[in-house]
Design a protein around this motif. Structure first.
Motif, PDB file in Angstrom:
ATOM      1  N   GLY A  10      27.462  71.559  83.044  1.00  0.00           N
ATOM      2  CA  GLY A  10      26.364  70.906  83.726  1.00  0.00           C
ATOM      3  C   GLY A  10      25.151  71.771  83.958  1.00  0.00           C
ATOM      4  N   ALA A  11      25.199  73.033  83.521  1.00  0.00           N
ATOM      5  CA  ALA A  11      24.051  73.898  83.734  1.00  0.00           C
ATOM      6  C   ALA A  11      22.891  73.506  82.839  1.00  0.00           C
ATOM      7  CB  ALA A  11      24.442  75.350  83.477  1.00  0.00           C
ATOM      8  N   LEU A  12      23.158  72.630  81.885  1.00  0.00           N
ATOM      9  CA  LEU A  12      22.108  72.313  80.926  1.00  0.00           C
ATOM     10  C   LEU A  12      21.209  71.189  81.407  1.00  0.00           C
ATOM     11  CD1 LEU A  12      24.510  72.540  77.953  1.00  0.00           C
ATOM     12  CD2 LEU A  12      22.660  74.098  78.414  1.00  0.00           C
ATOM     13  N   GLY A  13      21.694  70.425  82.369  1.00  0.00           N
ATOM     14  CA  GLY A  13      20.836  69.409  82.944  1.00  0.00           C
ATOM     15  C   GLY A  13      20.623  68.217  82.037  1.00  0.00           C
ATOM     16  N   LEU A  14      19.817  67.282  82.545  1.00  0.00           N
ATOM     17  CA  LEU A  14      19.434  66.124  81.746  1.00  0.00           C
ATOM     18  C   LEU A  14      18.366  66.567  80.787  1.00  0.00           C
ATOM     19  CD1 LEU A  14      18.877  63.618  84.629  1.00  0.00           C
ATOM     20  CD2 LEU A  14      20.579  63.359  82.873  1.00  0.00           C
ATOM     21  N   VAL A  17      15.709  65.353  77.498  1.00  0.00           N
ATOM     22  CA  VAL A  17      15.198  64.304  76.631  1.00  0.00           C
ATOM     23  C   VAL A  17      15.831  64.418  75.254  1.00  0.00           C
ATOM     24  CG1 VAL A  17      13.147  63.400  75.578  1.00  0.00           C
ATOM     25  CG2 VAL A  17      13.066  64.235  77.880  1.00  0.00           C
ATOM     26  N   LEU A  60      19.020  62.773  75.162  1.00  0.00           N
ATOM     27  CA  LEU A  60      18.847  61.317  75.157  1.00  0.00           C
ATOM     28  C   LEU A  60      18.583  60.821  73.737  1.00  0.00           C
ATOM     29  CD1 LEU A  60      18.143  58.691  76.887  1.00  0.00           C
ATOM     30  CD2 LEU A  60      15.791  59.454  76.669  1.00  0.00           C
ATOM     31  N   PHE A  61      17.667  61.501  73.044  1.00  0.00           N
ATOM     32  CA  PHE A  61      17.327  61.082  71.690  1.00  0.00           C
ATOM     33  C   PHE A  61      18.517  61.271  70.753  1.00  0.00           C
ATOM     34  CE2 PHE A  61      12.420  61.483  71.739  1.00  0.00           C
ATOM     35  CZ  PHE A  61      12.400  60.686  72.853  1.00  0.00           C
ATOM     36  N   VAL A 113      11.410  73.284  71.649  1.00  0.00           N
ATOM     37  CA  VAL A 113      10.402  73.549  72.667  1.00  0.00           C
ATOM     38  C   VAL A 113      11.060  74.109  73.914  1.00  0.00           C
ATOM     39  CG1 VAL A 113       8.699  72.518  74.153  1.00  0.00           C
ATOM     40  CG2 VAL A 113       8.925  71.725  71.826  1.00  0.00           C
ATOM     41  N   LEU A 159      10.834  77.947  75.604  1.00  0.00           N
ATOM     42  CA  LEU A 159      10.238  78.244  76.904  1.00  0.00           C
ATOM     43  C   LEU A 159      11.179  79.026  77.799  1.00  0.00           C
ATOM     44  CD1 LEU A 159       8.611  74.810  77.630  1.00  0.00           C
ATOM     45  CD2 LEU A 159       7.552  76.868  76.764  1.00  0.00           C
ATOM     46  N   PHE A 172      15.526  73.848  83.412  1.00  0.00           N
ATOM     47  CA  PHE A 172      16.585  72.869  83.204  1.00  0.00           C
ATOM     48  C   PHE A 172      17.690  73.050  84.222  1.00  0.00           C
ATOM     49  CE2 PHE A 172      14.648  72.701  79.028  1.00  0.00           C
ATOM     50  CZ  PHE A 172      14.500  71.341  78.956  1.00  0.00           C
ATOM     51  N   GLY A 173      18.342  71.940  84.535  1.00  0.00           N
ATOM     52  CA  GLY A 173      19.419  72.007  85.499  1.00  0.00           C
ATOM     53  C   GLY A 173      18.926  71.750  86.903  1.00  0.00           C
ATOM     54  N   ASP A 210      14.357  67.726  85.567  1.00  0.00           N
ATOM     55  CA  ASP A 210      15.118  66.882  84.638  1.00  0.00           C
ATOM     56  C   ASP A 210      14.628  65.451  84.670  1.00  0.00           C
ATOM     57  OD1 ASP A 210      16.566  68.945  83.814  1.00  0.00           O
ATOM     58  OD2 ASP A 210      18.360  68.492  84.999  1.00  0.00           O
ATOM     59  N   HIS A 237      11.255  65.022  83.100  1.00  0.00           N
ATOM     60  CA  HIS A 237      11.394  65.249  81.675  1.00  0.00           C
ATOM     61  C   HIS A 237      11.964  64.009  80.994  1.00  0.00           C
ATOM     62  CE1 HIS A 237      11.724  67.885  78.318  1.00  0.00           C
ATOM     63  NE2 HIS A 237      13.021  67.739  78.211  1.00  0.00           N
ATOM     64  N   VAL A 238      13.015  63.451  81.570  1.00  0.00           N
ATOM     65  CA  VAL A 238      13.652  62.298  80.940  1.00  0.00           C
ATOM     66  C   VAL A 238      12.726  61.088  80.971  1.00  0.00           C
ATOM     67  CG1 VAL A 238      15.513  60.650  81.205  1.00  0.00           C
ATOM     68  CG2 VAL A 238      15.995  63.072  81.266  1.00  0.00           C
ATOM     69  N   GLY A 255      10.269  61.578  78.241  1.00  0.00           N
ATOM     70  CA  GLY A 255      10.921  61.355  76.957  1.00  0.00           C
ATOM     71  C   GLY A 255      11.147  59.879  76.694  1.00  0.00           C
ATOM     72  N   ALA A 256      11.515  59.142  77.731  1.00  0.00           N
ATOM     73  CA  ALA A 256      11.739  57.711  77.542  1.00  0.00           C
ATOM     74  C   ALA A 256      10.433  57.028  77.174  1.00  0.00           C
ATOM     75  CB  ALA A 256      12.323  57.116  78.821  1.00  0.00           C
ATOM     76  N   LEU A 310       8.047  58.381  75.495  1.00  0.00           N
ATOM     77  CA  LEU A 310       7.821  58.729  74.091  1.00  0.00           C
ATOM     78  C   LEU A 310       8.640  57.806  73.193  1.00  0.00           C
ATOM     79  CD1 LEU A 310       6.491  60.688  72.188  1.00  0.00           C
ATOM     80  CD2 LEU A 310       8.386  62.232  72.488  1.00  0.00           C
ATOM     81  N   LEU A 311       9.880  57.581  73.604  1.00  0.00           N
ATOM     82  CA  LEU A 311      10.758  56.703  72.828  1.00  0.00           C
ATOM     83  C   LEU A 311      10.155  55.308  72.718  1.00  0.00           C
ATOM     84  CD1 LEU A 311      13.495  56.935  71.543  1.00  0.00           C
ATOM     85  CD2 LEU A 311      14.490  56.000  73.577  1.00  0.00           C
ATOM     86  N   PHE A 337       7.555  55.013  70.176  1.00  0.00           N
ATOM     87  CA  PHE A 337       8.066  54.804  68.826  1.00  0.00           C
ATOM     88  C   PHE A 337       8.443  53.339  68.602  1.00  0.00           C
ATOM     89  CE2 PHE A 337       8.330  59.354  68.418  1.00  0.00           C
ATOM     90  CZ  PHE A 337       8.063  59.524  67.085  1.00  0.00           C
ATOM     91  N   ARG A 339       4.003  72.521  80.659  1.00  0.00           N
ATOM     92  CA  ARG A 339       3.796  72.690  79.223  1.00  0.00           C
ATOM     93  C   ARG A 339       4.505  71.601  78.452  1.00  0.00           C
ATOM     94  NH1 ARG A 339       5.207  78.686  77.710  1.00  0.00           N
ATOM     95  NH2 ARG A 339       4.255  78.101  75.751  1.00  0.00           N
ATOM     96  N   GLU A 340       5.781  71.394  78.780  1.00  0.00           N
ATOM     97  CA  GLU A 340       6.521  70.439  77.983  1.00  0.00           C
ATOM     98  C   GLU A 340       6.034  69.020  78.246  1.00  0.00           C
ATOM     99  OE1 GLU A 340      10.561  71.466  77.959  1.00  0.00           O
ATOM    100  OE2 GLU A 340      11.067  69.806  76.658  1.00  0.00           O
ATOM    101  N   ILE A 400       4.556  66.237  75.572  1.00  0.00           N
ATOM    102  CA  ILE A 400       5.002  64.850  75.449  1.00  0.00           C
ATOM    103  C   ILE A 400       3.828  63.908  75.634  1.00  0.00           C
ATOM    104  CG2 ILE A 400       6.399  63.084  76.574  1.00  0.00           C
ATOM    105  CD1 ILE A 400       8.536  65.112  76.986  1.00  0.00           C
TER     106      ILE A 400
END
Lengths: 321, 665, 222
Positions: free
Chosen positions: A173-177, A179, A182-183, A316, A320, C3-4, C9, C12-13, C16-17, C19-20, C23, C129-130, C134
């Protein structure tokens, strides 16, 4: 040390038995849920098991022009799928074959089963068999790169393409949610639909030969050969469900070296996850219609581009960090 | 060592004279096979450390003696040459006597390829390369005195001359201090010179191995020769070009070349792999389809070389070794299965009478040996575990997946895109192999000739079994064989580089990915047998035979066992989904459907015409350029005497100025 | 922040959604689905703005979110749906060129956006930045949608995507002034364009801008 090795062997054997036993049940569950969603009563979830046992009792009929390929291909395909399924963790990690559980190898074993199926389609020399084989191999041309790019995304997160390591890295779980996950998840779901001949790529319940892909290659199979092919298809669906669960729903899986109590908890959660995925698939299939065959490359090409997008975004975020 | 090598070369030259006389061709080809075995021994010895240091020969150009050397890299490629040459020579011995020119060219072709591999100076290498090119042209031209085959031979000769010229220019730039490899290594090229060398090698060696956009000749030329020569061209000659590329780019140009060197190779390799895989699904001729599959495999190998250059430039030595190991192992595997497949196609062509899949079919019933060998070769070429092609493509895919470790984002994005293209090419290869095996060997025979074919016997069967056994052994023993080739990797990347091998497994050290071919093969066999036993235990009925469901068509009458061929899928029909979804990437397509009028019993027709974009986008502009140039030259003939004199004078002054500028450095 | 951590998060999500959905807008052929995707993107934008407002402690972003939800998530889609039902029953499917090429172009644009934004913003926070990358991708995809579509509605969809991308970029940067003004101005622009589209549609159909001409057609839908 000895105990850990013994435990891993036990989990491996239990896992294979579980996958084989659960496969027809999961197919039955999807059918039942789909029927319920459409307002019908639907067959009992155990019906696929009963069908398999019934088919085993029947005398197989081979086409006059069939060769030894028709008699060997089903067993080879099921063997390859079983080996692949043995590598995808279900209730516990750190199984005996975990060092071999490479995602590229799993893709290769599924390709072996697919080629055996396509050759089986060619073997009787009938028009539909060849047509189905051509379509199946064409879909794989688009599905394989999408799978590989997804593997690259996971490899960036976990360091390598070993499924066990990926599952462990994501479970912590250290990686988090993310995008990119998701893709990649959407891309993998699209690949799963194509690989398992589900709507919108193929209709598993169709009776019209011209629209068939998977069933067209099995038109000449009967008796125990058909039973083995049905089992192979069911096991492949289960494998893909387990793969999605191992990567995207890794929580609750018993970590390597744990005892029977953790296994039982992992088993219960795994059943829950499979049920959720079956419900999702049934819902999705009820909601949309089958595509024309020549739109499928667009669909899978979209999955490939999503995977590439996931890769770009993961570059990306790692650039970072 | 030197003696064995010298004996093999002398014997090959003697055999060329013998072959030219046209007497006892069978014994001559058996002699070639023995020479190939000898060269294989030399290669194997070089891999175990018994190499030959650079040795001057008593012959050579006026300025210096020719040098030969056999290091581990040469040894590895000699092994590849032997793996293809031995069965090809056996197959040639089992075939009817060839034309005399072919008998002379065959040993010369082998000697030329071996000459490139053992050369240790630029002159000898180029000499061997030209001998190889000319002899292979002779092999094509000998079979085609006129007609389209002759035009193909001319096209091939044009490309051979082009690649020879590029390599000569490349060596001229590499060797200001001397043509021997040791002298070149001592003064590696830098700056613009290095860039031009890269371009020239890419053009010279690349066009010899069919790298896009110079691939158009390969699917025409390779199948045009006799089967053993096709197998040699597709299995070994392209590998010799690969060897030249590895030697010139990774060894002679020194270890200090920048990261971007690999990028053009990766891009060209990816394009070639995609085009090759695509065209392998669309060719009507089975040998042409196999030649296209060679394009696909060469593309994958060039991707590997490019990745090795990128990783070396980014100071990631273990990953560079991984990519190179993929290239070397795939070169060996491809030699095995491509020789096998070409010889099977040749056996089908000679015993069932056609190379057109629409005239074949159902051969597994009549030719079980050939069919078994072909299925093994097809499974290897389709990269299915545990067969041989999978091990090397697994290594290649792993090195692409690890491409994200290069810190530059553009390289990472390129690696991801290349991974997608490579995956697509591998999928296309699998589709092409299913198409090949399904159309030729499975189903029902489509003509009486195919229904009455005989199986390969005697020497021909032996010629098929040699690469079949080798492919099977390479499948299981991929890791030990690669460990044997560790020396070749050390030649190219420095003594610390080692092959990604752990015992009997292929393993990436710190990354943890692992592929154990023996375990996968064993477990697969175990699972299959257990399932077979379990199913048989519950289901004891023996199967009966019945007519197949043929879409309402009546079963064929008993006296015409090949039946109604129109209801079986055809080669063009089988390629249709891929043609419609991807064909436009590489081909200009035109399809014409002819539907029968309602009520007519005539079948509908489908005619597909396809032309490679290489013709329309590369060759035709070149032809127009040549015509424009010749018009210009014609105009020059009408000048006055003074104009001629001023042109000569101007050229002289320009050349002097060039000399002055060059000496300034 | 990396992250985390939940704030990062979720933002970010959500990006990203969006962006989706861009498309989806790029390739969707059925106009009804196109409008639904637009509504979804508007709602996602609203959620992103509200989340940023919560994380940054900036209450004006709640207003931005509310405006986005009310206008883009609800009002404009409802209006478009109603207009489509009454005015263009025969235009349910819009021809688009090669979908594969469009999608490939879209992915290349995203890669371009990433390669442009990352070197230009060294020193900024990873989140900014990220998210900027997006947002720029969404803007570029909106432009691509505008040039690949032929119908006016497709152009509106592209323009709205573009504007959504701009607002997303603006809300992601902490302490950015005039966010409400920016999003309102963008909204006004979109509404003007839709009004223009509506007017053009009327003229095409009835050769007049006089809405009295509509009265005889009122029963058309039934």
């Amino acid at each position: 040390m000895m105990l850990v090795a013994f435990g891993s062997l036990i989990t491996q054997l239990l896992h294979v038995a579980l996958m084989l036993a659960a496969a027809p049940v999961i197919v039955g569950a999807v059918r039942w849920l789909k029927a319920r969603l459409m307002g019908r009563r639907g067959p009992h979830p155990l019906q696929p098991w009963r069908d398999l046992l019934k088919l085993l009792r029947k005398r197989p009929v081979l086409a006059e022009t069939a060769s030894v390929v028709s008699r060997v291909a089903p067993y080879l395909a099921l063997g390859a799928t079983t080996l692949a399924a043995a590598l995808v963790p279900s209730f516990a990690q750190g199984m005996w074959l975990a060092p071999l559980a490479d995602l590229v190898l799993i893709g290769g074993l599924l390709a072996l089963a697919r080629v055996a199926l396509a050759l089986n389609g060619h073997d009787a020399g009938t028009p539909f068999g060849g047509m189905g084989a051509a379509r199946e191999m064409t879909f794989a041309v688009f599905a394989e790169p999408a799978l590989l790019v997804c593997v690259m995304v996971f490899a960036v997160l976990a360091g390598g393409s070993n499924l066990d390591a990926i599952g462990a890295a994501l479970r912590d779980g250290a990686l988090g949610l993310r995008v990119s996950l998701l893709f990649a998840g959407l891309a993998l779901v699209a690949v799963m639909l194509a690989e398992n001949a589900r709507i919108p790529v193929d209709n598993p319940a169709t009776h019209l030969e011209l629209t068939m892909v998977h069933e067209a290659m099995l038109l000449e199979a009967s008796g125990r050969h058909l039973a083995v092919w049905e089992m192979q298809a069911a096991l492949k669906l289960t494998l893909w469900f387990a793969l999605l669960a191992a990567i995207f729903l890794p929580f609750g899986t018993a970590p390597a070296g744990s005892g029977p109590l953790a296994w039982a908890a992992g088993l219960g959660l795994w059943g829950l996850k499979m049920g959720l995925l079956a419900l999702g698939l049934a819902f999705f299939e009820s909601a949309i219609a089958k595509m024309r065959v020549f739109r499928v490359p667009d669909f899978l090409g979209g999955a490939l581009l999503l995977a590439l997008l996931a890769a770009a975004l993961i570059f990306v975020s790692t650039g970072l960090a | 060592m030197l003696t064995l090598l010298g004996l093999c070369f002398l014997a090959l030259l003697g055999l060329a004279v013998w072959g030219g006389s046209g007497r006892a061709p069978r014994a001559m080809f058996l002699g070639c096979a023995a020479c190939m075995a000898g060269l294989g021994l030399v290669g194997g010895a070089a891999l175990t450390g018994l190499g030959l240091p650079a040795t001057p020969l008593p012959i050579g150009p006026p300025w210096a003696p020719s040098l030969i050397a056999v290091d581990a890299l040469s040894g590895w490629f000699l092994l590849i040459l032997a793996l293809v040459g031995l069965p090809a020579a056996l197959f040639a011995a089992a075939s009817p006597a060839p034309p005399r020119a072919e008998g002379a060219a065959f040993p010369l072709f082998l000697a030329g390829m071996a000459g490139v591999l053992v050369a240790a100076d630029g002159f000898s290498m180029l000499l061997g390369f030209e001998a190889m090119s000319l002899a292979s042209w002779g092999l094509i031209a000998a079979r085609h005195p006129r007609g389209p085959g002759r035009r193909t031979a001319r096209l091939y000769l044009g490309f051979a001359i082009f690649s020879g010229l590029c390599l000569i220019a490349g060596f001229a730039l590499l060797a200001p201090a001397g043509l021997s490899f040791a002298a070149i290594r001592a003064a590696p090229p830098e700056g613009w010179r290095a860039g031009v060398v890269l371009m020239l090698v890419l053009l010279g060696a690349g066009s010899k191995m069919g790298l896009a956009p110079f691939h158009v000749w390969l699917p025409l030329a390779h199948p045009a020769a006799a089967t053993p020569a096709s197998a040699l061209m597709s299995g070994a000659m392209v590998k010799v070009a690969l060897y030249v590329m590895l030697r010139m780019l990774l060894d002679l140009s020194g270890p200090a070349q920048p990261l971007w060197w690999g990028l053009p190779l990766v891009a060209a390799g990816a394009a070639t792999a995609l085009i090759g895989g695509l065209r392998a699904n669309l060719e009507q001729d089975i040998k042409a389809a196999l030649a296209c599959s060679t394009l696909e495999n060469m593309g994958l190998m060039v991707i590997g070389i490019g990745l090795a250059l990128v990783f070396r430039g980014a100071d990631l030595r273990p990953l560079a070794a991984l990519a190179l190991a993929a290239v070397l192992l795939h070169a060996l595997n491809h030699a095995g299965f491509k020789a096998l497949l070409f010889l099977c196609a040749g056996a089908v062509a000679s015993l069932a009478g056609s190379r057109d899949p629409d005239r074949l079919g159902g051969l597994i019933h009549r030719m079980p040996w050939v069919a078994g060998c072909a299925l093994l070769g097809a499974a290897s070429a389709a990269a299915l575990p545990p067969f041989s092609g999978f091990a090397s493509e697994w290594l290649l895919l792993q090195s692409l997946i690890q491409g994200w470790r290069v810190a530059e984002m553009s390289v990472q994005l390129l690696a991801a895109a290349t991974l997608a293209v490579a995956g697509m090419a591998i999928g296309l290869a699998a589709a092409a192999m299913v198409r090949f095996a399904g159309l030729v060997f499975l189903g029902r025979p489509r003509t009486p000739m195919a229904a009455g074919a005989r199986d390969a016997t005697g020497l021909m069967r032996a010629a098929l079994l040699v690469p079949a056994v080798a492919s099977a052994a390479l499948a299981i023993l991929a890791a030990p064989v690669l460990a044997l080739g560790g020396g070749a990797i050390a030649v190219l990347l420095g003594p610390n580089a080692r092959a990604p091998v752990a015992g009997f497994d292929l393993a990436l050290g710190e990354v943890g990915a692992r592929y154990a071919p023996w375990a996968v093969a064993g477990l697969l066999a175990l699972a299959t047998v257990l399932i077979l036993l379990a199913v048989k235990n519950r289901s004891k009925h023996e199967p009966v035979r019945g007519p197949a469901w043929d879409c309402g068509f009546l079963p064929p009458p008993a006296h015409l066992p090949f039946g109604d061929p129109l209801s079986q899928v055809s080669a063009a029909g089988l390629g249709q989904p891929i043609r419609r979804s991807l064909g436009a990437v590489a081909l200009t397509l035109s399809e014409r459907h002819g539907a029968a009028p309602p009520g007519s019993p005539q079948p509908a027709t489908l005619r597909v015409e396809a032309e490679d974009r290489g013709f329309s986008h590369v060759l035709q502009p070149l032809r127009r350029l040549r015509q424009a140039l010749s018009r210009e030259a014609e105009a020059l003939r009408n000048l006055t005497l003074r104009a001629y004199l001023s042109i000569s004078f101007g050229t002289l002054v320009l050349l002097l100025a060039l000399v002055a500028w060059l000496e300034r450095e | 922040m990396g992250f985390g951590q939940l704030p990062y998060d979720v933002a970010h999500v959500l990006g990203g959604a969006m962006l989706l959905v861009s498309f989806v807008l790029l390739y969707q052929r059925r106009i009804a689905a196109l409008v639904n995707a637009l509504a979804l993107q508007g709602c996602l934008l609203a959620a992103a703005a509200v989340w940023q407002g919560y994380v940054q402690g900036a209450p004006q972003l709640y207003v931005t979110g509310l405006i986005a939800l009310a206008a883009k998530g609800i009002a404009i889609p409802v209006f478009l749906h109603r207009m489509m039902r009454s005015r263009m029953p025969d235009r349910a499917v819009e021809p688009v060129g090669s979908i594969g090429l469009c999608m490939l172009g879209g992915v290349l644009l995203v890669a371009l956006a990433i390669l442009v934004v990352l070197p230009a913003t060294t020193g900024a926070r990873a989140l900014a930045r990220e998210d900027l990358a997006i947002a720029l991708s969404i803007v570029l995809l909106g432009l691509l949608t505008m040039i690949t579509r032929r119908s006016a509605l497709g152009q509106v969809a592209g323009l709205m995507t573009l504007e959504n991308g701009l607002v997303l970029g603006a809300v992601g940067v902490a302490g950015m002034p005039l966010v409400i003004e920016l999003s309102t101005a963008g909204l006004v622009l979109v509404i003007i364009v839709i009004a223009g589209f509506f007017a053009r549609l009327l003229r095409e159909r009835f050769d007049s801008l006089d809405t009295d001409m509509l009265h005889p057609h009122r029963g058309e839908g039934q």
